[in-house]
Design an enzyme around this catalytic site. Structure first.
Site, short mmCIF file in Angstrom:
data_model
loop_
_atom_site.label_atom_id
_atom_site.label_comp_id
_atom_site.label_asym_id
_atom_site.label_seq_id
_atom_site.Cartn_x
_atom_site.Cartn_y
_atom_site.Cartn_z
N GLY A 286 59.38 24.29 44.47
CA GLY A 286 58.34 23.28 44.30
C GLY A 286 58.39 22.26 45.41
O GLY A 286 59.41 22.14 46.10
N CYS B 266 65.27 27.65 44.91
CA CYS B 266 64.92 26.47 45.71
C CYS B 266 64.86 25.21 44.85
O CYS B 266 65.89 24.77 44.35
CB CYS B 266 63.60 26.73 46.46
SG CYS B 266 63.37 25.56 47.79
N TYR B 267 63.69 24.64 44.60
CA TYR B 267 63.64 23.45 43.75
C TYR B 267 64.28 23.74 42.38
O TYR B 267 64.95 22.88 41.79
CB TYR B 267 62.18 22.98 43.54
CG TYR B 267 62.10 21.71 42.71
CD1 TYR B 267 62.17 20.46 43.31
CD2 TYR B 267 61.98 21.76 41.32
CE1 TYR B 267 62.14 19.29 42.56
CE2 TYR B 267 61.94 20.61 40.55
CZ TYR B 267 62.02 19.37 41.18
OH TYR B 267 61.99 18.23 40.43
N HIS C 190 64.49 32.00 49.20
CA HIS C 190 63.39 32.58 48.41
C HIS C 190 63.48 34.10 48.34
O HIS C 190 63.03 34.79 49.25
CB HIS C 190 62.05 32.16 49.02
CG HIS C 190 61.74 30.72 48.84
ND1 HIS C 190 61.10 30.23 47.71
CD2 HIS C 190 62.02 29.65 49.61
CE1 HIS C 190 61.00 28.91 47.81
NE2 HIS C 190 61.53 28.53 48.95
N GLU D 117 61.73 35.96 46.58
CA GLU D 117 60.43 36.55 46.28
C GLU D 117 59.60 36.87 47.51
O GLU D 117 58.63 37.62 47.43
CB GLU D 117 59.64 35.62 45.33
CG GLU D 117 59.17 34.30 45.94
CD GLU D 117 60.23 33.19 45.94
OE1 GLU D 117 61.44 33.51 45.93
OE2 GLU D 117 59.85 32.02 45.96
N SER E 149 30.02 46.19 39.86
CA SER E 149 29.58 45.82 41.20
C SER E 149 30.01 46.84 42.25
O SER E 149 29.52 46.83 43.36
CB SER E 149 30.18 44.46 41.57
OG SER E 149 31.58 44.60 41.79
N GLY E 150 30.95 47.70 41.86
CA GLY E 150 31.50 48.62 42.85
C GLY E 150 32.75 48.04 43.49
O GLY E 150 33.45 48.72 44.22
N GLY E 151 33.05 46.77 43.21
CA GLY E 151 34.30 46.15 43.69
C GLY E 151 35.48 46.68 42.89
O GLY E 151 35.30 47.36 41.88
N VAL E 152 36.69 46.33 43.32
CA VAL E 152 37.88 46.91 42.71
C VAL E 152 38.00 46.55 41.22
O VAL E 152 38.17 47.43 40.38
CB VAL E 152 39.16 46.40 43.44
CG1 VAL E 152 40.40 47.00 42.81
CG2 VAL E 152 39.09 46.72 44.91
N ASP E 153 37.86 45.25 40.90
CA ASP E 153 38.13 44.83 39.52
C ASP E 153 37.15 45.46 38.53
O ASP E 153 37.56 46.02 37.51
CB ASP E 153 38.11 43.30 39.41
CG ASP E 153 39.14 42.66 40.33
OD1 ASP E 153 40.09 43.37 40.72
OD2 ASP E 153 39.00 41.48 40.67
N SER E 154 35.86 45.35 38.82
CA SER E 154 34.91 45.89 37.84
C SER E 154 35.00 47.41 37.77
O SER E 154 34.78 48.01 36.71
CB SER E 154 33.47 45.42 38.11
OG SER E 154 32.95 46.00 39.27
N SER E 155 35.36 48.05 38.88
CA SER E 155 35.50 49.52 38.85
C SER E 155 36.66 49.93 37.96
O SER E 155 36.56 50.89 37.19
CB SER E 155 35.75 50.06 40.26
OG SER E 155 34.64 49.80 41.07
N LYS F 248 46.42 41.39 41.27
CA LYS F 248 45.54 42.31 42.00
C LYS F 248 46.25 43.62 42.38
O LYS F 248 45.66 44.70 42.26
CB LYS F 248 45.05 41.61 43.28
CG LYS F 248 43.93 42.34 43.99
CD LYS F 248 42.62 41.96 43.39
CE LYS F 248 41.45 42.59 44.10
NZ LYS F 248 40.19 42.11 43.52
#
Ligand code: XMP
Length: 524
Positions: free
Chosen positions: A59, A86-87, A180, A182, A234-240, A380
């Site tokens: 943080g 870290c923090y 870090h 991550e 929409s043809g985008g990743v999420d809606s597909s 994602k």
């Protein structure tokens, strides 16, 4: 019987680091479910969440400040393993009676830490060995550091500038690292996270694409029962991915509406229909609305106004199509976990960056639907893995983002069909060559832009007075900042020559070498 994929989970406490979401992704990559929640969360929420382990994020604050974020005693009362980063390490040190002080200078970048004592977190990992000592290559980013450990803690790693670079109380199962794990610059970071969640917290790898799909299907069926669901595709990743998942879960109870606004890429509409309707047998209604959209955009050249018109017209068309369907009770949406975290953080008044662009197609709150949001828990990269596991093609799942207003913000000024047709062709050539040269996936986003100015050229013996097209390709992690992609000259040359030779309405091609900031990725 489906496995309860939420039965073992890690709670990630957000102290405001820009890397907190990365911690979440690493834990999920290790196959363990986790949630990211703010540090000042209610004690009861902590108790009810009942995690198998807790990770405290980094943080921007200093523990020395009066109102600095602190570790809730309810977290310690859980009596589960804790990893402070870290923090998070400094807050642990402060809490247990150690000492934290500002470093002489802010340390930022690579560091080589020496492992001082073998422990369950490092558990035999080493990047270098020298004179009987093991070292790890890690990423540091901190202003303060721990200068005295609390009682009962052992030194487990050190560097010259941070002599207490990591500490642990193995009897309490509390571990803390100044660096870090991550970020991918910490070479063994993922293994370190795995040692924590598997070895120390005892979690299994239940969080796999196959298990997530089984779980999502069971949840969708339970929520929807025999009712009908509507989805804006929409043809985008999420809606597909939502479409593929819902189709698998409830088949014909799903109807998708695909709004073709005339501002899509070349053949995009046909491709979406072929993929979902023809290949997968999903019920898709295609609303051909090019004329409606272009009509409303006539004479409008202000970018924000164009965005508004396109967004509102989308809702209008979608509403009309929805009204034609009978008895639809649910509306499905491709909301993903970062959207959930961001809206929760903004409700808490946390200083998170909120994107200024929201997907066009955000529907009004007063629609009489219940929401189905099967991707709400997913990052994602997890949505993409799910897409592949559901059989969607790699190129669809790993495609670049495409803005809701589409070519509407890539045609500068007034949008006309003639311009859109030219742009579609130029853009298609650019995409084809990027793929052929194996550069598509090395860039984060690439597209062509139509400039409504004419310039002179000479083709054969003739003079040509025609439009200008600019190419844009960027590399970015988060789309908040971006560097223009250093595409090879040969590739740019080929794209330029193909565009000018194959499209008689274009006389000149330029390449955009502006980075963000101060430029934005889109031109409008
Ligand atoms: P900028 O141009 O702000 O873009 O650097 C950052 C990312 O957002 C996308 N973008 C949009 N997406 N509706 C969207 O859904 C919009 O109005 C919009 N404007 C920009 C852009 O393509 C890039 O990925």
């Amino acid at each position: 019987m489906t496995i309860d994929i939420h039965s073992q989970k890690i709670l990630i406490i957000d102290f405001g680091s820009q890397y907190t979401q990365l911690i979440g992704r690493r834990v999920r990559e290790a196959g363990v479910y986790c949630e990211i929640l703010p540090w000042d969360l209610d004690d009861n929420v902590i108790k009810d969440f009942a995690p198998s382990g807790v990770i405290l994020s980094g943080g921007p604050e200093s523990v020395a400040f009066d109102d600095a974020p602190t570790i809730s005693p309810a977290l310690l009362a859980l009596d589960v393993p804790i990893l402070g980063i870290c923090y998070g390490m400094q807050a642990l040190a402060e809490h247990f009676g150690g000492k934290v002080e500002p470093s002489a200078k802010h340390e930022f970048g690579f560091a080589r830490v020496a492992i001082e004592k073998d422990n369950a977190l490092f558990n035999g990992i080493s990047d270098h060995a020298e004179s009987g000592k093991n070292y790890l290559d890690v990423w540091m980013s901190h202003g303060d550091k721990v200068v005295a450990m609390p009682e009962g803690f052992d030194l487990i790693a050190s560097t010259e500038s941070a002599p207490i670079a990591a500490m642990a109380s193995e009897s309490k199962k509390i571990y803390a690292v100044q660096f870090h794990p991550e970020v991918t610059h910490t070479l063994q970071g993922q293994r370190l996270i795995e040692h924590f969640v598997h070895g120390i917290c005892g979690c299994d790898s239940l969080w796999t694409p196959e298990n997530i799909i089984d779980d999502a299907i069971a949840t969708i069926r339970e929520q929807v029962k025999d009712q009908k669901v509507l989805l804006g595709l929409s043809g985008g990743v999420d809606s597909s991915v939502v479409a593929a998942l819902l189709h698998k879960a409830i088949g014909d109870q799903l109807t998708c509406v695909f709004v073709d606004n005339g501002l899509l890429r070349l053949n995009e509409g046909d491709n979406v229909m072929q993929m979902f309707s023809d290949n997968m047998g999903v019920k898709v209604i295609r609303a051909d609305s090019e004329a409606l959209f272009l009509g409303k955009l006539e004479g409008v050249s202000d970018p924000e106004q164009k965005r508004k018109i396109i967004g509102n017209t989308f809702i209008e068309v979608f509403d009309d199509e929805a009204a034609k369907l009978k008895d639809v009770k649910f509306l499905a949406q491709g909301t993903i976990y970062p959207d959930v975290i961001e809206s929760a953080a903004s409700k808490h008044g946390k200083a998170h960056v909120i994107k200024s662009h929201h997907n066009v197609g955000g529907l009004p709150d007063d629609m009489a639907f219940e929401l189905v949001e099967p991707l709400r828990e997913l990052f994602k990269d997890e949505v993409r893995k799910l897409g592949l596991a559901l059989g969607l093609p790699y190129d669809m799942v790993y495609r670049h983002p495409f803005p809701g207003p589409g070519l509407g913000v890539r045609i500068l000024g007034e949008v006309k069909k003639e311009y859109a047709d030219v742009l579609r062709q130029a853009d298609a050539i650019f995409m084809e060559e990027l793929h052929a040269a194996d550069w598509y996936h090395k860039t984060s986003q690439a597209f062509a832009v139509f400039l409504p100015v004419k310039s002179v050229g000479v083709v054969g013996d003739g003079r040509r007075y025609a439009w200008v097209v600019s190419l844009r390709a960027v590399e970015t992690i988060d789309f908040m900042t971006a560097r223009w992609a250093h595409l090879p000259y040969e590739l740019l040359e080929k794209v330029s020559s193909r565009i000018i030779n194959e499209i008689s309405d274009v006389s000149r091609v330029t390449y955009d070498i502006s980075s963000k900031p101060p430029a934005t990725i889109e031109w409008e």
